[in-house]
Design an enzyme around this catalytic site. Structure first.
Site, PDB file in Angstrom:
ATOM      1  N   TYR A  84      55.584  16.191  25.108  1.00 28.17           N
ATOM      2  CA  TYR A  84      56.424  15.617  24.278  1.00 28.17           C
ATOM      3  C   TYR A  84      56.180  15.777  22.705  1.00 28.17           C
ATOM      4  CZ  TYR A  84      58.752  11.862  21.844  1.00 28.17           C
ATOM      5  OH  TYR A  84      59.652  11.027  21.067  1.00 28.17           O
ATOM      6  N   GLU A 117      63.578  15.638  18.175  1.00 26.33           N
ATOM      7  CA  GLU A 117      62.834  15.018  19.301  1.00 26.33           C
ATOM      8  C   GLU A 117      62.868  16.404  20.389  1.00 26.33           C
ATOM      9  OE1 GLU A 117      64.120  12.131  22.343  1.00 26.33           O
ATOM     10  OE2 GLU A 117      61.884  11.344  21.833  1.00 26.33           O
TER      11      GLU A 117
END
Ligand code: ADP
Ligand code: MG
Length: 398
Positions: A119, A207
């Site tokens: 992530y 993101e």
């Protein structure tokens, strides 16, 4: 302003970031053509909506099944089949709300051989005024659960604004992501590209979930979600061109044309206010007296009559609005201008619900007089408390 995954990937690619090959498609035929350009043997058909959680989402229509908005296809024919099932149907994910979002575009992408899912996000950390990289080894579709259950697995690494991005930042991220050998080098390079894209394009959020390590040991951007700072869009016409209006609330689009800050809410009282602080306190006091605001609408400091008229039209177009509260403090904005705007709007669109107006500040007497002489059914209020009580009573039929 947000953009689609495929647009975000093209943007990152222009900064040199490693993204898979792929193409957008609006029809099953385009999806098939896109698939034919890719080598296979694995293709991925990805719904392009401005919401995450697509992989675990579900379509409302039975034909598209419960299989979600990210599907792996083993042949060109299968790509076409999935595309025709997904296009035009409504995908519901954790981020779309129950009503879901209609899928009008797909992204057909080369399938990756995934060894690890990581992530990574970049954001402006307001607490210390710095750009921050947030990363975790636990990437993929459950990052929210990681944040809740094992927050120690999420690392935040800040960038000194004076020094800008430097390789040691990338090395820290690589260490947090447990990367080794050549992957560390790739990470340092990729983070530099991402930081450059983030700052040059005035992003507010980037993101990448997941950032993957492929079976061959290379870093790859597999998903990308980007939001831009609306106040900086004027210097990025190339970004504005990427805007997909079908993804935005119609009333919010209309409001942005007039430079109004408008956010639709769930209640019944439409509010027209100048200044975000006054908007917040107006919403608070409506709640205090037992009702809910239908929107947050800030006409700003120097609104014109046209702006007020547009704001009024947007509010009255919302069928949930059972009453309107205009609460304006005239500073730069004069109360008589507001009054004229309100009258012009009422004359144009009509008034089907109770309207309470509270004016204060510059030219307040003139403003009140204009309203009183207009012959319109306006309920005047003396102060904020009085105004809130009157509009709540009116929508509750008291
Ligand atoms: P979302 O976050 O909206 O669910 P993602 O793009 O992150 O959508 O995709 C969900 C999951 O699908 C990823 O975590 C990954 O496991 C898989 N996936 C996505 N793109 C690819 C691809 N090109 N090749 C292989 N698997 C993929
Ligand atoms: Mg994702």
């Amino acid at each position: 302003m947000n953009i689609h995954e495929y647009q975000a990937k093209a943007l990152l690619k222009s900064y040199g970031a490693p993204v898979a090959e792929g193409a957008a498609a609006m029809t099953p035929a385009e999806a098939e053509a896109a698939a034919k350009m890719l080598p296979g043997p694995l293709w991925v058909v990805k719904a392009q909506i401005h919401a995450g959680g697509r992989g675990k989402g579900k379509f409302k229509e039975a034909e598209a099944g419960e299989k979600g908005g990210v599907r792996l296809a083993r042949s060109v024919a299968e790509v076409r089949e999935f595309a025709s099932q997904m296009l035009g149907n409504t995908l519901v994910t954790k981020q779309t709300g129950d009503q879901g979002k209609q899928v009008n575009r797909l992204y057909i992408e080369d399938g990756a051989d995934i060894a690890r899912e990581l992530y990574l996000s970049v954001l402006v950390d307001r607490a210390n005024g710095r750009v921050a990289f947030v990363c975790s080894t636990e990437g993929g579709m459950d990052i929210e659960a990681v944040a809740e259950e094992t927050p120690e697995k999420i690392h935040t690494i800040h960038v000194d604004p004076a020094a800008g991005y430097a390789p040691y930042v990338g090395r820290k991220i690589a260490a947090a992501l447990k990367l080794e050998g050549d992957q560390v080098k790739q990470c340092v390079k990729l983070m530099g590209q991402i930081y450059k894209a983030f700052t040059e394009k005035d992003m507010s959020l980037l993101e990448i979930n997941p950032l993957i390590v492929t079976a061959q040991g290379n870093l790859h951007v597999l998903d990308a979600k980007v939001g831009f700072d609306n106040n900086a869009l004027y210097r990025h016409p190339d970004i504005v061109d990427l805007r997909d209006l079908s993804e935005e609330d119609e009333k919010e689009i209309e409001a942005s044309k007039y430079d109004l800050a408008y956010i639709a809410l769930d209640g019944t009282i439409g509010c027209m206010v100048n200044g975000a602080g006054l908007a917040m306190s107006t919403m608070d006091i409506i709640k205090l007296y037992g009702a809910e605001p239908a929107n947050f609408l800030d006409v700003g400091g120097g609104a014109s009559k046209e702006k007020v008229t547009a704001a009024f039209k947007i509010i009255t177009a919302d069928p949930n609005v059972k009453g309107i509260l205009v609460n304006i403090f005239g500073g730069i904005m004069k109360c008589d201008v507001i009054a004229e705007g309100v009258i012009a709007a009422v004359k144009e669109v009509g008034l089907k619900v109770p309207l309470v107006v509270r004016l204060e500040g510059t030219n307040v007497e003139k403003g009140k007089q204009i309203l009183a002489q207009s012959g319109l059914d306006v309920i005047p209020a003396d102060d904020l408390d009085d105004a809130a009580q009157k509009i709540v009573a009116a929508v509750q039929g008291k």
